[in-house]
Write a protein that holds these residues in place. Structure first.
Motif, mmCIF file in Angstrom:
data_model
loop_
_atom_site.group_PDB
_atom_site.id
_atom_site.type_symbol
_atom_site.label_atom_id
_atom_site.label_comp_id
_atom_site.label_asym_id
_atom_site.label_seq_id
_atom_site.Cartn_x
_atom_site.Cartn_y
_atom_site.Cartn_z
ATOM 1 N N LEU A 347 0.798 -1.047 -0.123
ATOM 2 C CA LEU A 347 -0.335 0.535 -0.631
ATOM 3 C C LEU A 347 0.876 0.836 0.090
ATOM 4 O O LEU A 347 1.751 1.299 0.651
ATOM 5 C CB LEU A 347 -0.901 0.292 1.394
ATOM 6 N N ASN A 348 0.543 2.196 -0.919
ATOM 7 C CA ASN A 348 1.137 3.341 -1.246
ATOM 8 C C ASN A 348 0.966 4.211 -0.720
ATOM 9 O O ASN A 348 1.015 5.923 -0.291
ATOM 10 C CB ASN A 348 2.074 3.613 -2.249
ATOM 11 N N SER A 349 -1.046 4.153 -1.141
ATOM 12 C CA SER A 349 -1.792 5.942 -1.021
ATOM 13 C C SER A 349 -2.647 5.381 -0.288
ATOM 14 O O SER A 349 -2.927 5.795 0.942
ATOM 15 C CB SER A 349 -1.734 5.911 -2.672
ATOM 16 N N ALA A 350 -3.714 4.828 -0.545
ATOM 17 C CA ALA A 350 -4.919 4.714 -0.053
ATOM 18 C C ALA A 350 -5.960 3.326 -1.189
ATOM 19 O O ALA A 350 -5.879 2.814 -1.996
ATOM 20 C CB ALA A 350 -5.797 5.881 0.003
ATOM 21 N N VAL A 351 -6.675 2.775 0.284
ATOM 22 C CA VAL A 351 -7.545 1.695 -0.340
ATOM 23 C C VAL A 351 -8.792 2.927 -0.330
ATOM 24 O O VAL A 351 -9.336 3.555 0.352
ATOM 25 C CB VAL A 351 -7.599 0.538 0.669
ATOM 26 N N THR A 407 -16.948 -0.058 -7.049
ATOM 27 C CA THR A 407 -15.115 -0.622 -7.329
ATOM 28 C C THR A 407 -14.311 -0.977 -5.109
ATOM 29 O O THR A 407 -15.160 0.158 -5.204
ATOM 30 C CB THR A 407 -14.448 0.241 -8.699
ATOM 31 N N ILE A 408 -13.387 -1.718 -5.771
ATOM 32 C CA ILE A 408 -12.816 -0.968 -4.922
ATOM 33 C C ILE A 408 -11.506 -1.552 -5.421
ATOM 34 O O ILE A 408 -10.887 -2.388 -5.898
ATOM 35 C CB ILE A 408 -12.785 -2.315 -3.210
ATOM 36 N N SER A 409 -10.061 -0.407 -4.712
ATOM 37 C CA SER A 409 -9.402 -0.078 -5.201
ATOM 38 C C SER A 409 -8.499 -0.009 -4.473
ATOM 39 O O SER A 409 -8.580 0.334 -3.546
ATOM 40 C CB SER A 409 -9.109 0.858 -6.058
ATOM 41 N N ILE A 410 -6.807 -0.195 -4.664
ATOM 42 C CA ILE A 410 -5.773 0.073 -4.665
ATOM 43 C C ILE A 410 -4.822 0.982 -4.990
ATOM 44 O O ILE A 410 -4.615 0.788 -5.756
ATOM 45 C CB ILE A 410 -4.855 -0.963 -3.439
ATOM 46 N N ASP A 411 -4.503 2.387 -4.304
ATOM 47 C CA ASP A 411 -3.150 3.094 -4.787
ATOM 48 C C ASP A 411 -3.928 3.240 -6.541
ATOM 49 O O ASP A 411 -3.488 3.512 -7.184
ATOM 50 C CB ASP A 411 -2.026 2.410 -5.237
ATOM 51 N N GLY A 412 -4.931 2.975 -6.418
ATOM 52 C CA GLY A 412 -6.135 3.673 -7.954
ATOM 53 C C GLY A 412 -6.056 2.331 -8.838
ATOM 54 O O GLY A 412 -6.945 2.436 -10.390
ATOM 55 N N ILE A 413 -5.903 1.268 -8.503
ATOM 56 C CA ILE A 413 -5.742 0.260 -8.838
ATOM 57 C C ILE A 413 -7.096 -0.805 -8.252
ATOM 58 O O ILE A 413 -6.792 -1.591 -7.573
ATOM 59 C CB ILE A 413 -4.270 -0.590 -9.527
ATOM 60 N N PRO A 414 -7.697 -1.618 -9.646
ATOM 61 C CA PRO A 414 -8.894 -2.511 -8.815
ATOM 62 C C PRO A 414 -8.353 -3.222 -8.275
ATOM 63 O O PRO A 414 -7.731 -4.728 -9.221
ATOM 64 C CB PRO A 414 -9.722 -2.560 -9.909
#
Length: 606
Positions: A347-351, A407-414
């Motif tokens: 994780l770099n930014s946010a969920v 959607t659920i994304s992590i650092d903008g990636i689904p």
């Protein structure tokens, strides 16, 4: 052999072609040697009755000529020696055949066991939620064993058919007319026994159903032992087990009795076939030696035919086990955990959850248009009444369930694009009722991270406030915790579970009501531990007691699957809304717990 049984055998043949070919080869060669040994009785009888070899059968003349050509002096002793030698060689081939059958059975059983386990544990959580644990356990402990036994029974079935086909060649070689009459009678007498296959299948279905029920009763009773003992309801559980076992034993007794009875029921008809063979052989003017060989062939065939019908019934009895295993595996594959291919780097930014909705099957939605922002390094709390969707939300964040919408994304990636195992390997998870394995505290910790050093273990236990009580134990980290951690208190189990999660150095630590069932002191220790962890890790905490989330960076309030409020603890209190009312109730309950704790302390004081 019906279509289902043929498909089952072909399925095994595709997996183990070499073993099956070797098995069938040994059976065929052994059967041919057996048939030759029967034919060798013809000159033995002729030499016994007519030592001067006058008026002997044509078969005897051919065999004597062959013996002379091979340099063997034709005599009763040499013929009997050849007969014994052939029987010995035949036995060797049959021994190898049995070896290949048993070897294939256990390879198959192991393959089905591991494959079933793999399918089950590659399925989504929904698979386990929809199936009773007792049925799943019975599938591993009994039904898979029955699948292996079903293969062995089918192998015996095929072996007996091959032996029959080879043995019947002898009567056809000696007198096709006698063989046709005798074989026709044998087939007619067999027809009524075909019905028993359906009876065996129905009994097998009952057997599997009752075994599922019995294992379910055992599993539920063992897992709920404390409740059963506490309520004094041992007799009720014992009665349920006895009823399930009685039903299972009745079905098993009927099935095994039927299987053992079929050869005995066919025996009188077999004797009648022998009588007919003798009469027909005499009618067609066969020699005594030929009639003896034909009779001996049919005497060998007689028990085999009975066994063929018994094995057919027996394999029908086992087939419901195969159907249950394949049915569950098919269900697990249908519910297979979806996964992307992208490795999760951390994780770099946010969920972020955007407009996430979810429902179980066709039921009413459990989550509705949920928006959440979980930033790295923050402590995020989710609160709400029972049934508001908190645990379902955690299941979606962990990838156990997929959103129906949103959607659920992590650092903008689904999330769906990430490899699910690489993602979960970077998570730490502590559920409401943590489970420890029946091994030492150290091994329970290392289960989460096998390459952890001693200093890693001590550090994780320090963070989780578990070091002090572990050092006080006589065997320290080597203390055996018992099944599910039964030798430790609830607070101790939760702190070890927290240490186990922290040991992984997770990017995200998820706590699903981890303190809801603990006493005040244990809750306080866990709370301090969470606050320590939150300084360096992203924490998502589902809380029942609001006192554990006072220092949360952001709080989401769920009601009927929707986020109705969000903000810091102070902001939510000032709104005088749902959270404020929950806080008031929780504060009153906290005072009562504190008062009860003080009263207990006073009672202990001299």
């Amino acid at each position: 052999m019906n279509i289902k049984q043929l498909d089952f055998f072909l399925f095994i043949f595709r997996k183990y072609p070499l073993l099956i070919v070797l098995n069938i080869s040994c059976l065929v060669v052994g059967g041919l040697i057996d048939a030759v040994s029967i034919i060798s009785l013809i000159p033995a009888v002729d030499l016994f009755v007519n030592p001067d070899l006058q008026n002997v059968s044509a078969s005897t003349r051919y065999i004597i000529e062959a013996m002379k050509y091979a340099g063997i002096s034709p005599s009763l002793g040499s013929v009997l020696a050849i007969f014994v030698l052939l029987v010995l060689v035949r036995s060797i081939f049959y021994i190898f055949s049995r070896y290949f059958i048993v070897k294939t059975r256990y390879r198959l059983q192991g393959n089905v066991l591991i494959g079933t386990f793999e399918d089950f544990f590659n399925a989504r959580w929904a698979f386990f939620a929809r199936n009773k644990q007792g049925i799943l356990l019975n599938t591993f402990t009994r039904e898979i064993t029955n699948v292996g036994e079903a293969y062995e029974v089918i192998s015996n079935y095929i072996a007996y058919i091959l032996q029959c086909c080879i043995f019947i060649l002898v009567p056809f070689y000696i007198s096709w007319k006698v063989a046709m009459v005798s074989l026709g009678c044998a087939i007619v007498f067999m027809l009524p026994f075909v019905f028993f296959g359906k009876v065996g299948y129905r009994l097998g279905q009952i057997n599997t159903k009752m075994a599922n029920k019995m294992i379910s009763v055992v599993q539920e009773s063992v897992s709920s032992a404390k409740i059963i003992l506490g309520f004094g309801r041992q007799a009720q559980s014992q009665s349920s087990l006895a009823k399930a076992f009685d039903a299972l034993s009745r079905a098993t007794i009927k099935s095994q009795t039927l299987t053992n009875a079929i050869p005995q029921m066919y025996y009188p008809f077999g004797i009648l076939v022998l009588v007919i063979t003798m009469y027909v052989g005499r009618t067609f003017a066969n020699t005594l030696s030929e009639i003896v060989a034909v009779l001996y062939s049919f005497m060998r065939i007689l028990p085999i035919v009975g066994n063929i019908m018994a094995q057919r019934t027996y394999v029908n009895h086992f087939f419901p086990s195969y159907e249950q295993v394949t049915g569950l595996r098919r269900n697990a594959v249908e519910l297979r955990q979806t996964s992307g291919t992208r490795p999760f780097p951390g994780l770099n930014s946010a969920v972020r959850l955007e407009k996430v909705s979810f429902a179980y099957s066709d039921d009413e939605a459990v989550l509705r248009d949920v928006d959440m922002d979980i930033r790295k390094g923050k402590m995020i709390a989710v609160v709400g009444r029972s049934g508001s969707g908190k645990s379902t939300l955690i299941d979606i964040i962990m990838g156990f369930n997929q959103p129906l919408q949103g959607t659920i994304s992590i650092d903008g990636i689904p999330l769906r694009e990430f490899d699910i195992l690489s993602y979960r390997n970077r998570l730490g998870y502590v559920p409401q009722e943590s489970t420890l394995f029946n091994m030492s505290i150290r091994d329970n910790l290392l289960w989460a991270k096998e390459d952890a050093t001693e200093s890693d273990i001590v550090e994780a236990c320090d963070i989780a406030n578990a070091s002090e009580f572990i050092r006080d134990l006589p065997e320290g980290y080597e203390t055996m915790v018992g099944d599910r951690g039964v030798r430790l208190s609830g607070g101790q189990i939760q702190r070890i579970a927290l240490a186990r999660a922290v040991l992984r150095k997770p990017d995200i630590l998820i706590l699903d009501e981890a303190t809801s069932s603990l006493d005040t002191q244990s809750e306080r220790l866990i709370q301090h531990a969470i606050e320590n962890i939150a300084k360096s890790t992203t924490v998502i905490i589902v809380a029942h007691r609001l006192s554990t989330i006072i220092n949360a960076d952001h709080i989401y309030v769920l009601e009927e699957g929707r986020v109705i409020e969000e903000g810091t603890h102070a902001e939510l209190i000032s709104k005088n809304g749902s959270f404020s009312r929950m806080h008031l109730i929780d504060t009153d309950a906290g005072r009562e717990r504190k008062a009860e704790g003080n009263n207990e302390d006073d009672a202990r004081s001299p």
